[in-house]
Design a protein around this motif. Structure first.
Motif, PDB file in Angstrom:
ATOM      1  N   ALA A 155       0.845  -1.191   0.000  1.00 46.69           N
ATOM      2  CA  ALA A 155       0.000   0.000   0.000  1.00 46.69           C
ATOM      3  C   ALA A 155       0.885   1.246   0.000  1.00 46.69           C
ATOM      4  N   ASP A 156       0.278   2.405  -0.298  1.00 48.43           N
ATOM      5  CA  ASP A 156       1.041   3.650  -0.330  1.00 48.43           C
ATOM      6  C   ASP A 156       1.766   3.895   0.992  1.00 48.43           C
ATOM      7  N   ALA A 157       1.073   3.680   2.106  1.00 49.25           N
ATOM      8  CA  ALA A 157       1.670   3.930   3.413  1.00 49.25           C
ATOM      9  C   ALA A 157       2.850   3.001   3.671  1.00 49.25           C
ATOM     10  N   GLU A 158       2.766   1.768   3.175  1.00 54.96           N
ATOM     11  CA  GLU A 158       3.871   0.818   3.371  1.00 54.96           C
ATOM     12  C   GLU A 158       5.102   1.240   2.577  1.00 54.96           C
ATOM     13  N   LEU A 159       4.900   1.684   1.345  1.00 48.85           N
ATOM     14  CA  LEU A 159       6.034   2.164   0.548  1.00 48.85           C
ATOM     15  C   LEU A 159       6.679   3.375   1.204  1.00 48.85           C
ATOM     16  N   LEU A 160       5.850   4.279   1.703  1.00 55.88           N
ATOM     17  CA  LEU A 160       6.371   5.460   2.377  1.00 55.88           C
ATOM     18  C   LEU A 160       7.101   5.082   3.658  1.00 55.88           C
ATOM     19  N   ALA A 161       6.592   4.085   4.370  1.00 54.75           N
ATOM     20  CA  ALA A 161       7.229   3.635   5.602  1.00 54.75           C
ATOM     21  C   ALA A 161       8.643   3.114   5.347  1.00 54.75           C
ATOM     22  N   LEU A 162       8.865   2.508   4.182  1.00 48.15           N
ATOM     23  CA  LEU A 162      10.201   2.041   3.843  1.00 48.15           C
ATOM     24  C   LEU A 162      11.193   3.199   3.761  1.00 48.15           C
ATOM     25  N   LEU A 163      10.734   4.332   3.262  1.00 46.39           N
ATOM     26  CA  LEU A 163      11.603   5.505   3.181  1.00 46.39           C
ATOM     27  C   LEU A 163      11.812   6.136   4.553  1.00 46.39           C
ATOM     28  N   LEU A 164      10.755   6.191   5.338  1.00 47.48           N
ATOM     29  CA  LEU A 164      10.832   6.846   6.650  1.00 47.48           C
ATOM     30  C   LEU A 164      11.635   6.030   7.653  1.00 47.48           C
ATOM     31  N   ARG A 165      11.485   4.707   7.591  1.00 43.08           N
ATOM     32  CA  ARG A 165      12.204   3.746   8.450  1.00 43.08           C
ATOM     33  C   ARG A 165      11.772   3.777   9.910  1.00 43.08           C
ATOM     34  N   THR A 166      11.598   4.940  10.493  1.00 44.32           N
ATOM     35  CA  THR A 166      11.201   5.032  11.903  1.00 44.32           C
ATOM     36  C   THR A 166      10.014   5.969  12.052  1.00 44.32           C
ATOM     37  N   GLY A 167       9.209   5.709  13.067  1.00 42.78           N
ATOM     38  CA  GLY A 167       8.089   6.581  13.376  1.00 42.78           C
ATOM     39  C   GLY A 167       8.433   7.511  14.515  1.00 42.78           C
ATOM     40  N   LEU A 168       7.444   7.826  15.331  1.00 46.09           N
ATOM     41  CA  LEU A 168       7.645   8.671  16.503  1.00 46.09           C
ATOM     42  C   LEU A 168       7.453   7.825  17.760  1.00 46.09           C
ATOM     43  N   THR A 180       6.399  21.254  -0.256  1.00 47.30           N
ATOM     44  CA  THR A 180       7.608  22.069  -0.305  1.00 47.30           C
ATOM     45  C   THR A 180       8.518  21.711   0.861  1.00 47.30           C
ATOM     46  N   PRO A 181       9.805  22.067   0.794  1.00 48.63           N
ATOM     47  CA  PRO A 181      10.693  21.834   1.939  1.00 48.63           C
ATOM     48  C   PRO A 181      10.165  22.441   3.232  1.00 48.63           C
ATOM     49  N   ALA A 182       9.569  23.625   3.141  1.00 47.09           N
ATOM     50  CA  ALA A 182       9.032  24.284   4.340  1.00 47.09           C
ATOM     51  C   ALA A 182       7.865  23.497   4.924  1.00 47.09           C
ATOM     52  N   LYS A 218       6.362  17.194  12.549  1.00 49.54           N
ATOM     53  CA  LYS A 218       7.125  16.638  13.661  1.00 49.54           C
ATOM     54  C   LYS A 218       7.604  15.235  13.299  1.00 49.54           C
ATOM     55  N   GLY A 219       8.881  14.993  13.489  1.00 47.46           N
ATOM     56  CA  GLY A 219       9.438  13.677  13.199  1.00 47.46           C
ATOM     57  C   GLY A 219      10.153  13.587  11.873  1.00 47.46           C
ATOM     58  N   LEU A 220      10.057  14.623  11.055  1.00 49.04           N
ATOM     59  CA  LEU A 220      10.782  14.650   9.784  1.00 49.04           C
ATOM     60  C   LEU A 220      12.015  15.534   9.945  1.00 49.04           C
ATOM     61  N   GLY A 221      13.128  14.925  10.267  1.00 47.51           N
ATOM     62  CA  GLY A 221      14.373  15.664  10.386  1.00 47.51           C
ATOM     63  C   GLY A 221      14.974  15.966   9.033  1.00 47.51           C
ATOM     64  N   PRO A 222      16.108  16.672   9.011  1.00 48.95           N
ATOM     65  CA  PRO A 222      16.733  17.049   7.732  1.00 48.95           C
ATOM     66  C   PRO A 222      17.041  15.861   6.830  1.00 48.95           C
ATOM     67  N   ALA A 223      17.526  14.754   7.400  1.00 48.32           N
ATOM     68  CA  ALA A 223      17.889  13.605   6.570  1.00 48.32           C
ATOM     69  C   ALA A 223      16.652  12.994   5.900  1.00 48.32           C
ATOM     70  N   LYS A 224      15.574  12.818   6.659  1.00 48.52           N
ATOM     71  CA  LYS A 224      14.356  12.249   6.080  1.00 48.52           C
ATOM     72  C   LYS A 224      13.754  13.189   5.058  1.00 48.52           C
ATOM     73  N   ARG A 225      13.758  14.490   5.350  1.00 49.53           N
ATOM     74  CA  ARG A 225      13.196  15.457   4.392  1.00 49.53           C
ATOM     75  C   ARG A 225      13.982  15.434   3.091  1.00 49.53           C
ATOM     76  N   ALA A 226      15.299  15.392   3.200  1.00 49.81           N
ATOM     77  CA  ALA A 226      16.136  15.381   1.997  1.00 49.81           C
ATOM     78  C   ALA A 226      15.874  14.133   1.166  1.00 49.81           C
TER      79      ALA A 226
END
Length: 223
Positions: free
Chosen positions: A24-37, A63-65, A71-79
């Motif tokens: 599912a979309d959320a599962e694919l996104l979770a692979l990129l995020l790797r960790t939650g809160l 957008t980057p902003a 909350k929970g999206l640090g610079p590395a995850k955002r990049a």
């Protein structure tokens, strides 16, 4: 974290065993995020992101902003997310370059929706095409509330000459969600059409883009 899930529910193992289409979309996104809160598993975090931005299409336009405010999206995850989003846009653009635009209206609509549908302000975009109707470039030329006087034919003409375009397709979004072309849209198209005709550059179409889809002025007989 993903490793806290049962083995058969972990997105990575599921992807490797069953293919990416099984996720599912959320599962694919979770692979990129790797960790939650803390207290929020990564799949829940991913689903919350999708809901916040109105699905994958909205998230792709973040957008980057906007991402920095999550909350929970640090610079590395955002990049990493921004890099993946840009790769998706470029891949779709490459696909359009590989085949005649006029033979693939659905691909054009997909690209326009990806680029414009979720913008909070109006954006005027031009697709520059060669003599075989293949995409040379896609450029966002004007932003803000579009009126006949705020889109400059001279600048559009200069960009067409720069690319050596034989024809163009215009597109702009309606943040209101109303896909119906306005009288102002038709007047602007005719004004640009007249200017480009002097350079022997054809205007093939003008699309109004919303989240619900794309409306063609050519199909409405407004060109």
């Amino acid at each position: 974290m993903v490793r806290e899930l049962p083995p058969d529910a972990r997105p990575r193992e599921k992807l490797l065993s069953r293919g990416p289409q099984a996720l599912a979309d959320a599962e694919l996104l979770a692979l990129l995020l790797r960790t939650g809160l803390r207290g929020q598993p990564v799949l829940t975090f991913a689903q919350g992101l999708l809901e916040r931005f109105g699905g994958l299409s909205g998230l792709l336009q973040a957008t980057p902003a906007q991402l920095a405010a999550v909350k929970g999206l640090g610079p590395a995850k955002r990049a990493e997310l921004l890099a993946v989003f840009e790769l998706a846009r470029r891949a779709l653009s490459e696909r359009l370059r590989e085949r005649p635009v006029l033979d693939s209206p659905q691909a054009v609509a997909e690209l326009l929706r990806l680029q414009l549908a979720d913008r909070g302000h109006e954006v005027f975009t031009v697709l520059f095409l060669d003599a075989q109707h293949r995409l040379i470039a896609l450029e966002e030329l004007f932003r803000g509330t579009l009126q006949e006087t705020s889109v400059y034919p001279r600048e559009v003409a200069l960009r067409a000459l720069h690319h050596g375009a034989a024809s163009v397709i215009f597109a702009h979004n309606h943040p209101s969600g109303v896909a119906e072309p306005s009288a102002a849209d038709a007047a602007l198209t005719r004004r640009l059409q007249a200017a480009l005709a002097l350079l022997d550059v054809r205007v093939l179409d003008h699309f109004v883009v919303t989240r619900g889809g794309c409306t063609s002025l050519a199909a409405r007989g407004m060109l």
